[in-house]
Design a protein around this motif. Sequence first.
Motif, PDB file in Angstrom:
ATOM      1  N   THR A 136    -124.728  23.235  85.097  1.00 20.38           N
ATOM      2  CA  THR A 136    -125.714  23.758  84.143  1.00 20.38           C
ATOM      3  C   THR A 136    -126.006  22.772  83.019  1.00 20.38           C
ATOM      4  OG1 THR A 136    -124.066  24.781  82.696  1.00 20.38           O
ATOM      5  CG2 THR A 136    -124.920  26.134  84.492  1.00 20.38           C
ATOM      6  N   GLY A 137    -125.060  21.891  82.742  1.00 21.33           N
ATOM      7  CA  GLY A 137    -125.231  20.980  81.619  1.00 21.33           C
ATOM      8  C   GLY A 137    -125.072  21.682  80.274  1.00 21.33           C
ATOM      9  N   LYS A 138    -124.767  22.974  80.303  1.00 26.84           N
ATOM     10  CA  LYS A 138    -124.632  23.724  79.052  1.00 26.84           C
ATOM     11  C   LYS A 138    -123.192  23.626  78.541  1.00 26.84           C
ATOM     12  CE  LYS A 138    -128.857  24.701  79.257  1.00 26.84           C
ATOM     13  NZ  LYS A 138    -129.512  25.950  79.581  1.00 26.84           N
ATOM     14  N   SER A 139    -123.051  23.554  77.225  1.00 29.31           N
ATOM     15  CA  SER A 139    -121.719  23.277  76.709  1.00 29.31           C
ATOM     16  C   SER A 139    -120.851  24.524  76.654  1.00 29.31           C
ATOM     17  CB  SER A 139    -121.815  22.654  75.329  1.00 29.31           C
ATOM     18  OG  SER A 139    -122.752  23.347  74.563  1.00 29.31           O
ATOM     19  N   ILE A 140    -119.561  24.283  76.815  1.00 28.92           N
ATOM     20  CA  ILE A 140    -118.587  25.347  76.683  1.00 28.92           C
ATOM     21  C   ILE A 140    -118.243  25.420  75.204  1.00 28.92           C
ATOM     22  CG2 ILE A 140    -116.308  26.151  77.370  1.00 28.92           C
ATOM     23  CD1 ILE A 140    -116.737  24.303  79.881  1.00 28.92           C
ATOM     24  N   LYS A 141    -118.440  26.571  74.594  1.00 27.10           N
ATOM     25  CA  LYS A 141    -118.317  26.644  73.142  1.00 27.10           C
ATOM     26  C   LYS A 141    -117.013  27.254  72.664  1.00 27.10           C
ATOM     27  CE  LYS A 141    -123.149  26.174  72.337  1.00 27.10           C
ATOM     28  NZ  LYS A 141    -124.273  26.369  71.462  1.00 27.10           N
ATOM     29  N   PHE A 142    -116.508  28.221  73.414  1.00 29.67           N
ATOM     30  CA  PHE A 142    -115.268  28.851  72.981  1.00 29.67           C
ATOM     31  C   PHE A 142    -114.320  29.061  74.152  1.00 29.67           C
ATOM     32  CE2 PHE A 142    -118.254  30.217  69.714  1.00 29.67           C
ATOM     33  CZ  PHE A 142    -117.520  29.994  68.564  1.00 29.67           C
ATOM     34  N   ALA A 143    -113.051  29.138  73.807  1.00 26.73           N
ATOM     35  CA  ALA A 143    -112.029  29.503  74.790  1.00 26.73           C
ATOM     36  C   ALA A 143    -111.313  30.729  74.247  1.00 26.73           C
ATOM     37  CB  ALA A 143    -111.058  28.347  74.973  1.00 26.73           C
ATOM     38  N   ALA A 144    -111.248  31.766  75.059  1.00 26.19           N
ATOM     39  CA  ALA A 144    -110.555  32.986  74.637  1.00 26.19           C
ATOM     40  C   ALA A 144    -109.258  33.088  75.414  1.00 26.19           C
ATOM     41  CB  ALA A 144    -111.425  34.208  74.892  1.00 26.19           C
ATOM     42  N   MET A 145    -108.208  33.402  74.703  1.00 27.36           N
ATOM     43  CA  MET A 145    -106.922  33.535  75.370  1.00 27.36           C
ATOM     44  C   MET A 145    -106.118  34.608  74.665  1.00 27.36           C
ATOM     45  SD  MET A 145    -107.098  30.397  73.480  1.00 27.36           S
ATOM     46  CE  MET A 145    -106.865  29.151  74.719  1.00 27.36           C
ATOM     47  N   GLY A 146    -105.516  35.498  75.440  1.00 28.56           N
ATOM     48  CA  GLY A 146    -104.572  36.415  74.826  1.00 28.56           C
ATOM     49  C   GLY A 146    -105.093  37.800  74.559  1.00 28.56           C
ATOM     50  N   GLU A 147    -104.140  38.691  74.335  1.00 27.15           N
ATOM     51  CA  GLU A 147    -104.441  40.105  74.176  1.00 27.15           C
ATOM     52  C   GLU A 147    -104.887  40.394  72.751  1.00 27.15           C
ATOM     53  OE1 GLU A 147    -103.882  42.362  76.627  1.00 27.15           O
ATOM     54  OE2 GLU A 147    -102.865  41.127  78.110  1.00 27.15           O
ATOM     55  N   LYS A 148    -104.481  39.538  71.809  1.00 29.01           N
ATOM     56  CA  LYS A 148    -104.820  39.802  70.418  1.00 29.01           C
ATOM     57  C   LYS A 148    -106.282  39.446  70.158  1.00 29.01           C
ATOM     58  CE  LYS A 148    -101.582  37.538  68.188  1.00 29.01           C
ATOM     59  NZ  LYS A 148    -100.554  37.005  69.069  1.00 29.01           N
ATOM     60  N   LEU A 149    -106.920  40.227  69.282  1.00 31.90           N
ATOM     61  CA  LEU A 149    -108.335  40.006  69.046  1.00 31.90           C
ATOM     62  C   LEU A 149    -108.591  38.718  68.266  1.00 31.90           C
ATOM     63  CD1 LEU A 149    -109.376  43.680  68.467  1.00 31.90           C
ATOM     64  CD2 LEU A 149    -110.056  42.205  70.354  1.00 31.90           C
ATOM     65  N   SER A 150    -107.538  38.122  67.733  1.00 30.62           N
ATOM     66  CA  SER A 150    -107.729  36.855  67.035  1.00 30.62           C
ATOM     67  C   SER A 150    -107.629  35.664  67.997  1.00 30.62           C
ATOM     68  CB  SER A 150    -106.670  36.714  65.944  1.00 30.62           C
ATOM     69  OG  SER A 150    -105.392  36.877  66.504  1.00 30.62           O
ATOM     70  N   ASP A 151    -107.382  35.960  69.269  1.00 34.81           N
ATOM     71  CA  ASP A 151    -107.130  34.881  70.230  1.00 34.81           C
ATOM     72  C   ASP A 151    -108.407  34.276  70.788  1.00 34.81           C
ATOM     73  OD1 ASP A 151    -104.412  35.081  69.920  1.00 34.81           O
ATOM     74  OD2 ASP A 151    -104.170  36.514  71.543  1.00 34.81           O
ATOM     75  N   ILE A 152    -109.132  33.588  69.944  1.00 34.80           N
ATOM     76  CA  ILE A 152    -110.306  32.840  70.413  1.00 34.80           C
ATOM     77  C   ILE A 152    -110.373  31.566  69.587  1.00 34.80           C
ATOM     78  CG2 ILE A 152    -111.924  33.931  68.800  1.00 34.80           C
ATOM     79  CD1 ILE A 152    -113.986  33.852  71.119  1.00 34.80           C
ATOM     80  N   GLU A 153    -110.772  30.481  70.206  1.00 34.49           N
ATOM     81  CA  GLU A 153    -110.861  29.232  69.451  1.00 34.49           C
ATOM     82  C   GLU A 153    -111.939  28.340  70.044  1.00 34.49           C
ATOM     83  OE1 GLU A 153    -106.878  27.740  69.965  1.00 34.49           O
ATOM     84  OE2 GLU A 153    -107.490  26.587  71.717  1.00 34.49           O
ATOM     85  N   PRO A 154    -112.363  27.338  69.272  1.00 31.91           N
ATOM     86  CA  PRO A 154    -113.337  26.406  69.829  1.00 31.91           C
ATOM     87  C   PRO A 154    -112.760  25.751  71.092  1.00 31.91           C
ATOM     88  CG  PRO A 154    -113.057  26.030  67.484  1.00 31.91           C
ATOM     89  CD  PRO A 154    -112.019  27.008  67.880  1.00 31.91           C
ATOM     90  N   PHE A 155    -113.643  25.349  71.974  1.00 31.03           N
ATOM     91  CA  PHE A 155    -113.211  24.749  73.233  1.00 31.03           C
ATOM     92  C   PHE A 155    -112.813  23.284  73.026  1.00 31.03           C
ATOM     93  CE2 PHE A 155    -114.456  22.299  77.049  1.00 31.03           C
ATOM     94  CZ  PHE A 155    -113.591  22.880  77.954  1.00 31.03           C
ATOM     95  N   TYR A 156    -111.623  22.932  73.524  1.00 29.36           N
ATOM     96  CA  TYR A 156    -111.168  21.536  73.439  1.00 29.36           C
ATOM     97  C   TYR A 156    -111.178  20.896  74.826  1.00 29.36           C
ATOM     98  CZ  TYR A 156    -109.324  22.916  68.871  1.00 29.36           C
ATOM     99  OH  TYR A 156    -109.196  23.383  67.595  1.00 29.36           O
TER     100      TYR A 156
END
Lengths: 445, 302
Positions: free
Chosen positions: A267-287
Amino acid sequence: MAFESLGDKLQGVFKKLKGKGVVRENDIKEAMREVKLALLEADVNFKVVKAFIASVSEKANGQDVLESLTPAQQIIKIVNDELVALMGSDDNKLKYSKHPPSVYMMCGLQGAGKTTTCAKLALHLRKTQGKRPLLVACDVYRPAAVKQLQVLGKQLDIAVFDMGTQANPVDIAVAAVEHAKKHGNDPVIIDTAGRLHIDEVLMNELSEIKAKADPDEVLLVVDSMTGQDAVNVAESFNEQLDIDGVILTKLDGDTRGGAALSIKFVTGKSIKFAAMGEKLSDIEPFYPDRMASRILGMGDILTLIDKAQEAFDDKQAEELERKIRKQEFDLNDFLNQFQQIKKMGPLNQLVKMLPGVDTKALENVDIDESRFSKIEAIIQSMTNAERTKPDIINASRRVRIANGSGTKVQDVNLLLKQFSEMKKMMKQFQDPKKMKQMARMMKRK
Amino acid sequence: MGLFGKLKDGLSKTRNAISQQVDNLFKAFVKVDEELFEELEEALIMADVGALTSSYITETLRDRVKTKRIEDGNEVKEELKLIISEILNQQDTKVKLNTKPSVMLVIGVNGVGKTTTIGKLASKYKSEGKKVLLAAADTFRAAAIDQLDIWATRSGCDIIKHEEGADPAAVVFDAARAAKSRNADLLICDTAGRLHNKKNLMQELNKISRVLERELPGADREVVLVLDASTGQNALSQAKLFAEAADITAIALTKLDGTAKGGVVIAISKEQSIPVKFVGVGEGLEDLQEFDPEQFANALFD
């Protein structure tokens, strides 16, 4: 470990060459076969693998690798760099509307994790940018999906807009944006129903939501465990909706996550976030660098850092920083450090996460954790005065401590010597600039 | 549309995806040569069968073609079908729920379609005249209990539920007691989606297993691992680690109505000897079928 890491395999390929001294094109070919297998095991799409290998082979055939003393590392470096370059992008930030509210629309297959991700993203934007998000329940099909978003909104104290399950999702989305304008909510995050990319009726509904609600970003939510089909899904959604970015979910599992590469590739579209974990705070920018080593099944130094962050809480870290600066670091703190490291997990597992460590060789090496217990026992046999001022520990105290901890006087001596050396080292960290750097590194998340 | 028709219909995308490629192949290659095997292997990999299993299958095919002196492309195709159905047929794919009550414990990672599958299972066994009781033991995910409740209403089954956040083992305990006292034929337990590498969650699953063991000793028990057909090689890890926490007796392969092919079940069947017993081919109540290896293999390559 389920998979032998690519590193091990490449070492194997090149070990055979040691006697020969020269790496030939054929050897590179064999190495590329291993790379190919590793990527396939990681669920990178077959066609993407082919294209990727073709481009990497060219680079690998360059003089650097052929003349290198460490061809395996060279190849890994080339592959890794290429993966990072392919998965990374400059526009991995969310676009904001000049006329708030910004509107983000989520889409994806059933079970990708859209609803949870909506809540995570809302929380993330509130936390990092002080926004007042509005969650919009446009999934009127799945039983209790609206309720799910309401419950999540309540947990986070974030407003949720819904019109029940009888309304048309397009109308809901449009009304929600109006609602947000009136009530000062920004951004608007639209949850949509999961759907198959070949379901024309539902795909058209998404197009209509996009046309009417005019989102600033359409984000495709993809399960990181997705296999070969990821390209079909991503291509279809992209063709229909011209998506702006991708959010990968469930990265806390043990998936190698090759879908990330496949999706970016087609797609050429960028991956912006990575979500991990059961906690609702578990999201971060994609590395992209983390993802690359994950796909290759390589030692994961970043996970190690994360583990350290989990085990050491911020307060303790600050307190420690203060003590080191004021040279108040004593044996109590020393003991504390040991216990924290133990909290990170068994040592031999931690060591395996270090890149470049030969995991096979480690299988038979038993890291002697009893030495840790010995140190703990010795410190615990000291009085508090002795722990804060080790200088007062004279010969007779040493004998008492040794007896108390069931060790020998030599062990006590050794520990005290190590401790004083450690303190000396800490003196060198007195430079305030260096301290700040370190503190920043510890807090980076 | 009959049962078989529906299955075939659902599988047709699967079948088309693989067999189109295979068919193209056979049109392109009349000769049985190295390139043919390579292309076949590629088609298998694209179906998520996995690099290792694909290579195993093509190696086996190569041997058979040699010993049987197969020279026609179509016969090679038949042989390939045979090998795949042999692998899928190594275990008994029949569902065993004969005692009263008997139990189904439904487990899997997040988002594979556990609750939907339970809705379909409940409806299926209800229509066979069984008295079905549902246990809402996903007490973790927001509104999961409501979701199952709606399915219970749709299928006309009773449901045992606690509050969100309650101990799932306690829900299962109550449900097992209720199954006995209400004279139910079948108890189906929903569980929270969990990633297989989370140790404490897997231990919780183990606890639920033990409660069922203790409260309904001797009852026939199907432990159904739900797998999303679009999942890649990670499904192998899921099967392996879930099997360590609960004695999996069956796989339900869901979302086969998409373009995903679910080929990883062949690898699971081969390496972990867990049979596929159900396939999900749509969102309707009746879109769940019992799995038939021959039909599956045939539908893949017909």
